[in-house]
Design a protein around this motif. Structure first.
Motif, short mmCIF file in Angstrom:
data_model
loop_
_atom_site.label_atom_id
_atom_site.label_comp_id
_atom_site.label_asym_id
_atom_site.label_seq_id
_atom_site.Cartn_x
_atom_site.Cartn_y
_atom_site.Cartn_z
N GLY A 96 140.85 -11.42 16.49
CA GLY A 96 140.44 -10.07 15.81
C GLY A 96 139.20 -9.62 15.97
N GLY A 97 138.33 -10.35 17.06
CA GLY A 97 136.96 -9.61 17.31
C GLY A 97 135.86 -10.57 17.65
N ARG A 98 134.72 -10.05 18.14
CA ARG A 98 133.76 -10.80 18.52
C ARG A 98 132.52 -11.04 17.65
N LEU A 99 131.94 -12.29 17.44
CA LEU A 99 131.04 -12.82 16.53
C LEU A 99 129.82 -13.21 17.31
N ALA A 100 128.62 -12.37 16.90
CA ALA A 100 127.55 -12.62 17.38
C ALA A 100 126.63 -13.43 16.81
N VAL A 101 125.72 -14.28 17.09
CA VAL A 101 124.85 -15.34 16.54
C VAL A 101 123.48 -15.46 16.95
N MET A 102 122.44 -15.09 16.11
CA MET A 102 121.18 -15.13 16.57
C MET A 102 120.39 -15.33 15.28
N HIS A 103 119.34 -16.28 15.23
CA HIS A 103 118.37 -16.71 14.21
C HIS A 103 117.74 -15.16 13.42
N GLY A 104 117.31 -14.50 13.88
CA GLY A 104 116.90 -13.14 13.55
C GLY A 104 115.31 -13.03 13.48
N HIS A 105 114.71 -14.29 13.66
CA HIS A 105 113.21 -14.33 13.47
C HIS A 105 112.36 -13.48 14.76
N GLN A 106 113.14 -13.04 15.57
CA GLN A 106 112.67 -12.19 16.57
C GLN A 106 112.03 -10.89 16.28
N TRP A 107 112.34 -10.28 15.08
CA TRP A 107 111.89 -9.02 14.67
C TRP A 107 111.66 -9.01 13.17
N PRO A 108 110.59 -7.94 12.75
CA PRO A 108 110.46 -8.01 11.46
C PRO A 108 111.69 -7.47 10.49
N ALA A 109 111.60 -7.88 9.46
CA ALA A 109 112.62 -7.82 8.42
C ALA A 109 112.64 -6.05 8.38
N LYS A 110 111.80 -5.44 8.41
CA LYS A 110 112.11 -3.89 8.19
C LYS A 110 113.01 -3.42 9.19
N ASN A 111 113.14 -3.74 10.18
CA ASN A 111 114.07 -3.32 11.17
C ASN A 111 115.04 -4.15 11.94
N ARG A 112 115.07 -5.58 11.47
CA ARG A 112 115.93 -6.71 11.90
C ARG A 112 117.54 -6.32 12.13
N HIS A 113 117.81 -5.89 10.82
CA HIS A 113 119.28 -5.58 11.04
C HIS A 113 119.74 -4.19 12.13
N ARG A 114 118.89 -3.16 11.85
CA ARG A 114 119.07 -2.24 13.03
C ARG A 114 119.05 -2.83 14.41
N ARG A 115 118.04 -3.70 14.53
CA ARG A 115 117.74 -4.31 16.08
C ARG A 115 118.96 -5.10 16.37
N LEU A 116 119.31 -5.72 15.58
CA LEU A 116 120.60 -6.67 15.78
C LEU A 116 121.57 -6.07 16.04
N ALA A 117 122.12 -5.00 15.45
CA ALA A 117 123.45 -3.95 15.44
C ALA A 117 123.12 -3.42 16.94
N ALA A 118 122.16 -2.70 17.14
CA ALA A 118 121.76 -2.20 18.43
C ALA A 118 121.83 -3.35 19.84
N ARG A 119 121.70 -4.75 19.57
CA ARG A 119 121.73 -5.63 20.70
C ARG A 119 123.11 -6.11 20.67
N PHE A 120 123.90 -6.01 19.68
CA PHE A 120 125.30 -6.55 19.88
C PHE A 120 126.28 -5.44 19.23
N PRO A 121 126.25 -4.27 20.05
CA PRO A 121 127.11 -3.17 19.48
C PRO A 121 128.62 -3.42 19.42
N ASP A 122 128.98 -4.27 20.27
CA ASP A 122 130.44 -4.58 20.50
C ASP A 122 131.11 -5.80 19.61
N ALA A 123 130.11 -6.14 18.76
CA ALA A 123 130.50 -7.35 17.93
C ALA A 123 131.03 -6.80 16.50
N ARG A 124 132.00 -7.44 16.13
CA ARG A 124 132.87 -7.19 14.85
C ARG A 124 131.75 -7.44 13.81
N ALA A 125 130.95 -8.77 13.74
CA ALA A 125 130.05 -9.17 12.92
C ALA A 125 128.84 -10.19 13.77
#
Length: 161
Positions: A72-101
């Motif tokens: 049913g979809g693609r799962l991407a996994v990354m710890h998330g420390h690479q970006w500050p909290a302020k824009n972490r979610h936006r940056r992760l979504a841009a990095r993995f646009p084809d992921a379902r989650a």
């Protein structure tokens, strides 16, 4: 497919999480693993995926990110420390646009943002360290037609006197 998502064990996996996660098809650990935890999490499931976190050794054998196709979809996994909290979610979504989650850790704060895709999932801490709201994990049941998630959260373990 039953997927157990956890993060931030820092060398201790809450025994209630180990009990409830046992028998999963896949365990996903979003980093800050700590000593002995790779073996402990691998014993819970048929397969275990781990990414490295900022508190794991620099020479860790785990990759910084993993992308895995599930029913049913693609799962991407990354710890998330690479970006500050302020824009972490936006940056992760841009990095993995084809992921379902996208699974992340680092903040030790539980997040299940499913209003838009890709979803952002942070299970919170599965150990003792900064387990805000109590230690926990997310169970994902992935089928070709649907993904259902259930958060599991436990009371903090009593401290020994």
């Amino acid at each position: 497919m039953r997927v157990v998502i956890l993060a931030d064990t820092h060398g201790f996996l809450d025994p209630r999480i180990a009990r409830d996660a046992a028998g999963a098809d896949l365990v996903v650990h979003a980093g800050d693993v700590g000593p002995g935890m790779a073996e402990a999490t691998a014993a819970l499931a048929d397969e275990c995926l781990i990414v490295t976190g900022n508190n794991d050794p620099a020479d860790s054998v785990w990759p910084a990110e993993i992308v895995r196709d599930l029913p049913g979809g693609r799962l991407a996994v990354m710890h998330g420390h690479q970006w500050p909290a302020k824009n972490r979610h936006r940056r992760l979504a841009a990095r993995f646009p084809d992921a379902r989650a996208i699974v992340l850790g680092h903040s030790h704060r539980r997040v299940m943002a499913t209003d838009s895709r890709p979803w952002l999932l942070n299970p919170g801490a599965a150990g003792k360290t900064r387990a805000y709201g109590g230690p926990g994990f997310i169970e994902l049941i992935a089928t070709d037609d649907d993904w259902q998630m259930t958060p599991y959260v436990f009371e903090r373990l009593a401290r020994r006197k």
